[in-house]
Design an enzyme around this catalytic site. Structure first.
Site, PDB file in Angstrom:
ATOM      1  CG  ASP A 265      -1.985   0.968   1.080  1.00 51.57           C
ATOM      2  OD1 ASP A 265      -1.988   1.743   0.062  1.00 51.57           O
ATOM      3  OD2 ASP A 265      -3.044   0.820   1.884  1.00 51.57           O
TER       4      ASP A 265
HETATM    5  C1  BGC Z   1      -5.004   3.311   0.346  1.00 43.14           C
HETATM    6  C2  BGC Z   1      -5.057   2.322  -0.989  1.00 43.14           C
HETATM    7  C3  BGC Z   1      -4.900   2.984  -2.239  1.00 43.14           C
HETATM    8  C4  BGC Z   1      -3.601   3.659  -2.352  1.00 43.14           C
HETATM    9  C5  BGC Z   1      -3.262   4.093  -3.655  1.00 43.14           C
HETATM   10  C6  BGC Z   1      -3.733   4.161  -0.081  1.00 43.14           C
HETATM   11  O1  BGC Z   1      -3.336   5.265   0.925  1.00 43.14           O
HETATM   12  O2  BGC Z   1      -4.898   2.715   1.399  1.00 43.14           O
HETATM   13  O3  BGC Z   1      -6.330   1.729  -0.819  1.00 43.14           O
HETATM   14  O4  BGC Z   1      -5.119   1.871  -3.090  1.00 43.14           O
HETATM   15  O5  BGC Z   1      -3.501   4.471  -1.292  1.00 43.14           O
HETATM   16  O6  BGC Z   1      -3.783   5.369  -3.950  1.00 43.14           O
END
Ligand code: BGC
Ligand code: BGC
Length: 721
Positions: A265
């Protein structure tokens, strides 16, 4: 078998090129905007600007024109001509914003969930996107957590079915097909269970709970062929998911046979350091790569440290080669080596309006997601010709797309616009609509509103109160400790009720709110969520009965925040509460609030009424059991009912939930039509994780429950061996 050309590419790549292939950065770093000096940003990541030529993927670089330009420039400078893969957060639609996923869960309509992903995929593909970070299938029990809006709710079975439908809808049978994109299930694992509902907080649960509640929906995505799995921010058994071998190698790859790509993530590899699980970026890179995390997102520890780790013999080069091979295989599966732009289509992407088919689909999905929670005296559906009053901060608001939109170009249809699409504007009187912000925040006090406003509404046949929470308060970073409507809105509803006219409360929210304080004053209660672009039209369809509501709650609505977590499939306790003896003290109960939620999982009303009869449970061939029940539409309108099957294992080697959803069927019945609905119960539906973390079946008594929701069903006990 790896294709020879991919094998050759891996052989030709330098170690640094491989590590760049395992790194994902935002489009910004490609310097398309010549006016921005990137020296500082590159320094921050501790990388040299030329590394960008070998990076593997782009985060949230969207728009067909941008993508084509970026990909073209990239391929000109990339030594081995390896195309970039563009990944983005398309959470509930791209151009046509669709209902939030929690609302889609409430549709209990798997075809609609598949279509949801298909619509999003077509528009994303035209915008140059190759992969979406969706579905988010984290099981949730705590509406204080803002991200409950992004998931389909509290039940492992429903989440699994919704998830596999969405994976099918995004990916189709072949990722190369026009209009299909790859899906990434997230956040593996258990991200939906932060303690206290506070974003990014600790997650801690037993292995049994993890396996029987939280893991099944991720596994369903893997079984449906999902291309990618995103590791979560949180710990599982004290190890951050992004550096968790048991999870990423053990369960995901060895046990489930996942052979796709894993991704961190945002910055989660780096976050091993503040977690206190790695001493620095170098150790974080080592732990994540060893754990089986292929792509690092928005931090660059792989790039900065993995080659020295290999040189010093601390990291096996084979692990990197395997990860790179998987990334290249995904690019190949998408056909990017032959056509690096895939479906990017500036004309379609920049069209003036979303396609009418997509808007129509969004409108229908919205109507199916709305849950009718109360309808005293049949105040709904509204009749044409009535004088209707409309008040509240969401009455005319277009800020109802829901969090995680951002790619939209068009505002949402407001409730006002939706209603006036059906009746003459002269029949709709608005008052006290306020400004969304000031009314929610209480700057504009309903007490101070002129009596004339109420006087005007008093002449209406019915008053609609459009209330809710600010959409910005939902989604990532949207944790809240109070789930009540703002004091101002609660007052508004009570004040409207005092006019003596029936009040229909329509709730816009990304989570279950605490609605008990306004239940009495609301003759009807409509949970309208955030439904995206067509919001007002979908709600108006339901209010006027052009769509007979069929949504069922995929998440319990708490009576009060003090009950949380409150969910239907809780384990049985040794001192159960018996509602027949409400004043017994030494049983599991609160002294000051009920145990039951205000509205339970699976609950939802229709303008039709349904009667259940003739429930039978009998042994069938091959050791199977057949449960049947007759459902009759006892009303004068055609309606859709969702018949739900719950099962309880009465005695087992480990304590079992009081009930678990094991199946559901949606049927549409004409007035007074009857239909028998049957479910086949097989042994694998009765298996659970025993003490050794293995799936087991234990013969014994089972309670079979069939009915309208988790709190309203008939039960029969049967021995199954
Ligand atoms: C979120 C994810 C997301 C990623 C990319 C993160 O902060 O938890 O769900 O896909 O950012 O934008
Ligand atoms: C309580 C115990 C107590 C026992 C005997 C139980 O209900 O949980 O703490 O010792 O009663 O009074």
């Amino acid at each position: 078998m790896t294709k020879p050309f991919i094998q050759d590419l891996v052989n030709d790549m330098t170690l640094d090129e491989k590590l760049a292939q395992l790194t994902q950065l935002g489009p910004y770093y490609w310097g398309l905007d010549d006016t921005v000096d990137l020296t500082g940003p590159f320094k921050e990541l501790n990388i040299e600007p030329q590394v960008i030529k070998s990076i593997g993927s782009v985060l949230n670089g969207i728009g067909a024109r941008n993508v084509i330009e970026l990909q073209t420039r990239h391929l000109e400078s990339s030594r081995l001509k390896i195309p970039l893969i563009f990944m983005a957060d398309v959470i509930h639609g791209y151009r046509t914003i669709l209902p939030i996923p929690l609302a889609m869960g409430c549709s209990f309509d798997l075809d609609a969930c598949e279509q949801f992903a298909e619509v999003a995929a077509r528009e994303s593909a035209a915008a140059g996107i190759h992969l979406t970070f969706s579905p988010m299938t984290d099981l949730v029990r705590d509406p204080r957590w803002g991200r409950v809006m992004e998931t389909s709710g509290e039940d492992p079975y429903l989440n699994a079915r919704v998830t596999e439908s969405m994976v099918r809808g995004y990916q189709g049978k072949d990722l190369k097909e026009p209009g299909r994109i790859a899906a990434c299930v997230k956040h593996f694992a258990g991200y939906g269970a932060p303690e206290g509902g506070r974003e990014y907080n600790t997650v801690d649960m037993s292995t049994g709970v993890l396996r029987e509640f939280y893991l099944p929906a991720y596994k369903a995505a893997v079984d449906a062929g999902v291309a990618m799995v995103m590791a979560a921010f949180n710990t599982i058994d004290r190890i951050p998911s992004s550096g968790n071998s048991k999870l990423l190698r053990g369960i995901l790859r060895e046990e489930w046979g996942f052979d796709g790509v894993t991704i961190a993530d945002f910055n989660s590899v780096n976050e091993l350091v503040p977690h206190g699980a790695a001493q620095d970026g170098r150790e974080a890179a080592l732990k994540s790569l060893v754990a089986g995390l292929d792509i690092e997102m928005m931090s660059t520890h792989y790039l900065n440290h993995a080659s020295s780790l290999v040189q010093e013999g601390l990291l096996d080069l084979r692990l990197i080669d395997e990860a790179v091979t998987r990334v290249l295989e995904l690019k190949d599966a998408l056909g990017l080596f032959d056509n690096p732009f895939k479906d990017a289509d500036p004309v379609a992407d920049e069209a003036d309006k979303p396609s009418p088919e997509h808007l129509q689909a969004a409108r229908e999905m919205g109507a199916r997601s709305i849950v009718l929670l109360k309808n005293e005296g049949g105040v709904l559906p509204l009749k044409r010709g009535m004088k209707i009053g409309l008040a509240g901060p969401f009455a005319t608001s277009i800020n109802v797309l829901g969090g995680w939109a951002g790619t939209e170009k068009d505002p949402a249809v407001s409730l006002y616009t939706g209603i006036t699409g059906k009746i003459p504007a002269a029949d709709l009187l608005t008052a006290m609509t306020g400004e969304l912000g000031s009314m929610l925040e209480g700057v504009f006090d309903v007490e101070d509103a002129s009596e004339a406003a109420y006087e005007q509404l008093k002449d209406c046949d019915v008053i609609l109160a459009a209330v809710g929470e600010n959409q910005q308060d939902t989604g990532e970073g949207g944790s809240k400790a109070s789930l009540r409507l703002s004091a101002n809105q609660e007052k508004l509803i009570h004040r409207l009720k005092a006019t003596g006219k029936p009040v229909v409360t329509i709730v816009f929210s990304g989570r279950p709110l605490e609605l008990a304080p306004v239940l009495e004053s609301s003759d009807a209660l409509v949970q309208a969520w955030f439904l995206g672009t067509e919001s007002g039209n979908s709600i108006a369809d339901v209010l006027f009965g052009d769509y007979n509501p069929s949504g069922r709650l995929s998440m319990s609505f708490p009576y009060s925040v003090g009950q949380i977590p409150v969910y239907y499939n809780a384990y049985q306790t040794g001192r159960p509460y018996d509602p027949q003896y409400p004043n017994v003290r030494y049983v599991t109960r609160y002294l000051d609030i009920p145990n039951d939620p205000l509205f339970c999982f699976g609950y939802g009303l229709s303008y039709s009424t349904f009667a259940y009869s003739g429930f039978t449970v009998e042994a069938a061939a091959d050791g199977k059991v057949l449960a049947s029940i007759q459902v009759e539409n006892t009303s004068e309108v055609t309606g859709k009912e969702t018949v739900q099957l719950y099962i309880r294992d009465v005695t087992a080697s480990v304590v079992r939930p009081g009930k678990e959803l094991k199946g559901f069927k949606q049927i549409t019945l004409a007035p007074h039509e009857k239909q028998t609905v049957s479910f086949e119960i097989t042994r694998d539906m009765l298996m659970f994780y025993g003490q050794e973390d293995q799936l087991v079946f234990e013969p014994g008594d089972f309670d079979i429950m069939l009915g309208a929701n988790s709190g309203d069903h008939s039960t029969q006990r049967i021995w199954i061996g």
